[in-house]
Design a protein around this motif. Structure first.
Motif, PDB file in Angstrom:
ATOM      1  N   CYS A 111     -14.988 -42.503 -30.957  1.00  0.00           N
ATOM      2  CA  CYS A 111     -15.116 -42.026 -29.580  1.00  0.00           C
ATOM      3  C   CYS A 111     -13.790 -42.133 -28.833  1.00  0.00           C
ATOM      4  CB  CYS A 111     -16.193 -42.806 -28.839  1.00  0.00           C
ATOM      5  SG  CYS A 111     -17.879 -42.414 -29.362  1.00  0.00           S
ATOM      6  N   GLU A 148     -21.941 -38.028 -23.660  1.00  0.00           N
ATOM      7  CA  GLU A 148     -22.081 -36.849 -24.510  1.00  0.00           C
ATOM      8  C   GLU A 148     -21.172 -36.959 -25.732  1.00  0.00           C
ATOM      9  OE1 GLU A 148     -23.426 -33.312 -26.033  1.00  0.00           O
ATOM     10  OE2 GLU A 148     -24.262 -34.559 -24.431  1.00  0.00           O
ATOM     11  N   GLN A 152     -22.801 -39.270 -28.168  1.00  0.00           N
ATOM     12  CA  GLN A 152     -23.941 -38.612 -28.786  1.00  0.00           C
ATOM     13  C   GLN A 152     -23.518 -37.711 -29.941  1.00  0.00           C
ATOM     14  OE1 GLN A 152     -27.683 -38.155 -27.459  1.00  0.00           O
ATOM     15  NE2 GLN A 152     -27.077 -40.305 -27.367  1.00  0.00           N
ATOM     16  N   ARG A 153     -22.516 -36.872 -29.697  1.00  0.00           N
ATOM     17  CA  ARG A 153     -22.107 -35.938 -30.736  1.00  0.00           C
ATOM     18  C   ARG A 153     -21.383 -36.652 -31.877  1.00  0.00           C
ATOM     19  NH1 ARG A 153     -25.084 -34.008 -27.992  1.00  0.00           N
ATOM     20  NH2 ARG A 153     -26.202 -34.602 -29.881  1.00  0.00           N
ATOM     21  N   GLU A 158     -24.061 -38.413 -33.910  1.00  0.00           N
ATOM     22  CA  GLU A 158     -24.839 -37.474 -34.716  1.00  0.00           C
ATOM     23  C   GLU A 158     -24.074 -37.085 -35.980  1.00  0.00           C
ATOM     24  OE1 GLU A 158     -26.674 -32.933 -34.436  1.00  0.00           O
ATOM     25  OE2 GLU A 158     -26.137 -33.999 -32.584  1.00  0.00           O
ATOM     26  N   GLN A 159     -22.808 -36.734 -35.817  1.00  0.00           N
ATOM     27  CA  GLN A 159     -21.986 -36.360 -36.966  1.00  0.00           C
ATOM     28  C   GLN A 159     -21.845 -37.521 -37.947  1.00  0.00           C
ATOM     29  OE1 GLN A 159     -18.269 -34.959 -35.352  1.00  0.00           O
ATOM     30  NE2 GLN A 159     -19.260 -33.414 -34.065  1.00  0.00           N
ATOM     31  N   ASP A 172     -30.818 -31.429 -33.492  1.00  0.00           N
ATOM     32  CA  ASP A 172     -29.399 -31.105 -33.618  1.00  0.00           C
ATOM     33  C   ASP A 172     -28.795 -30.685 -32.288  1.00  0.00           C
ATOM     34  OD1 ASP A 172     -29.817 -31.591 -36.252  1.00  0.00           O
ATOM     35  OD2 ASP A 172     -29.550 -29.518 -36.941  1.00  0.00           O
ATOM     36  N   GLY A 173     -27.680 -31.337 -31.913  1.00  0.00           N
ATOM     37  CA  GLY A 173     -26.941 -30.956 -30.725  1.00  0.00           C
ATOM     38  C   GLY A 173     -27.571 -31.374 -29.417  1.00  0.00           C
ATOM     39  N   ARG A 174     -28.622 -32.160 -29.479  1.00  0.00           N
ATOM     40  CA  ARG A 174     -29.285 -32.611 -28.255  1.00  0.00           C
ATOM     41  C   ARG A 174     -29.252 -34.139 -28.202  1.00  0.00           C
ATOM     42  NH1 ARG A 174     -34.862 -29.307 -28.431  1.00  0.00           N
ATOM     43  NH2 ARG A 174     -35.250 -30.557 -26.539  1.00  0.00           N
ATOM     44  N   THR A 175     -29.972 -34.730 -27.258  1.00  0.00           N
ATOM     45  CA  THR A 175     -29.961 -36.174 -27.109  1.00  0.00           C
ATOM     46  C   THR A 175     -30.525 -36.838 -28.363  1.00  0.00           C
ATOM     47  OG1 THR A 175     -30.216 -36.029 -24.717  1.00  0.00           O
ATOM     48  CG2 THR A 175     -30.795 -38.122 -25.739  1.00  0.00           C
TER      49      THR A 175
END
Length: 214
Positions: free
Chosen positions: A35, A53, A56-57, A60-61, A137-140
């Motif tokens: 981050c 955000e 979060q991304r 996820e990755q 995917d791509g959300r919270t």
């Protein structure tokens, strides 16, 4: 570095718990590193930085690359839906309770992971395992954590909780369910978050914890 956290580690020994705590700390540190890199790149390009955000991304990755991403549609495979609270939806298996955490209290995945480490230090009998991340995917996205299931238990009384915390060396503060010692402040220790089993043993299953600044 390996992040082998696709399944809970049985908390049957201090060695197993220490290993899990090391894994949780490694995940938190790696998320912080990734981050920080991403935020620095955005600032250089004069792009607005939304820390939540970004986390979060990145998370996820990271979860998908390390194999601990859980599609939201697979959450019901964890167990039978149990009680939901302000912070967690629960899923009950034979010996484990899975909690899908909405980050409402912690505000970030890293803050939650750090809170788990504090909980595991103070209350090793109900130590948490970090199971993975879930969402669309791509959300919270939300962390999924696991905790031993305490069978044949009921809520402890506040007097029982106060006595238990005193035995651990904590002083009762003015607010009900709030305690401190020289290192930690612990609160929300109310009957809904503390169980007593048929043998009279006390188990703290949920608590808010912070380090005391010195």
């Amino acid at each position: 570095m390996e992040y082998d956290i696709s399944k809970p580690i049985p908390q049957g020994s201090n060695r197993a718990q220490d290993k899990e705590n090391t894994r949780i700390a490694a995940i938190s540190n790696e998320l912080s590193r990734l981050c920080a890199i991403h935020e620095a790149q955005l600032r250089v390009s004069q792009t607005n930085v939304d820390s939540f955000e970004i986390e979060q991304r990145i998370a996820e990755q990271f979860a998908k690359s390390q194999g601990f991403w859980i599609p939201m549609m697979s959450i019901f495979d964890l167990g039978i839906p149990g009680p939901s609270g302000n912070e967690n939806d629960t899923y009950v298996a034979d010996n484990v309770i899975y909690k899908v955490n909405n980050l409402l209290n912690c505000g970030s995945i890293r803050s939650l992971l750090n809170k788990l480490l504090l909980h595991n230090t103070i209350f090793p009998d109900t130590a948490y395992t970090f199971y993975g991340l879930t969402g669309f995917d791509g959300r919270t996205i939300q962390p999924v954590i696991a905790q031993p299931r305490i069978a044949n238990a009921k809520p402890a009384t506040q007097i029982m909780i106060d006595t238990y915390m005193a035995a651990l060396g904590f002083e009762k503060l003015n607010s009900t369910g709030r305690f401190s010692n020289s290192t930690y402040e612990v609160w929300d220790l109310l009957p809904r978050n503390v169980l007593i089993d048929c043998e009279g043993d006390i188990f703290v299953v949920d608590a808010e914890i912070k380090l005391i600044e010195k």
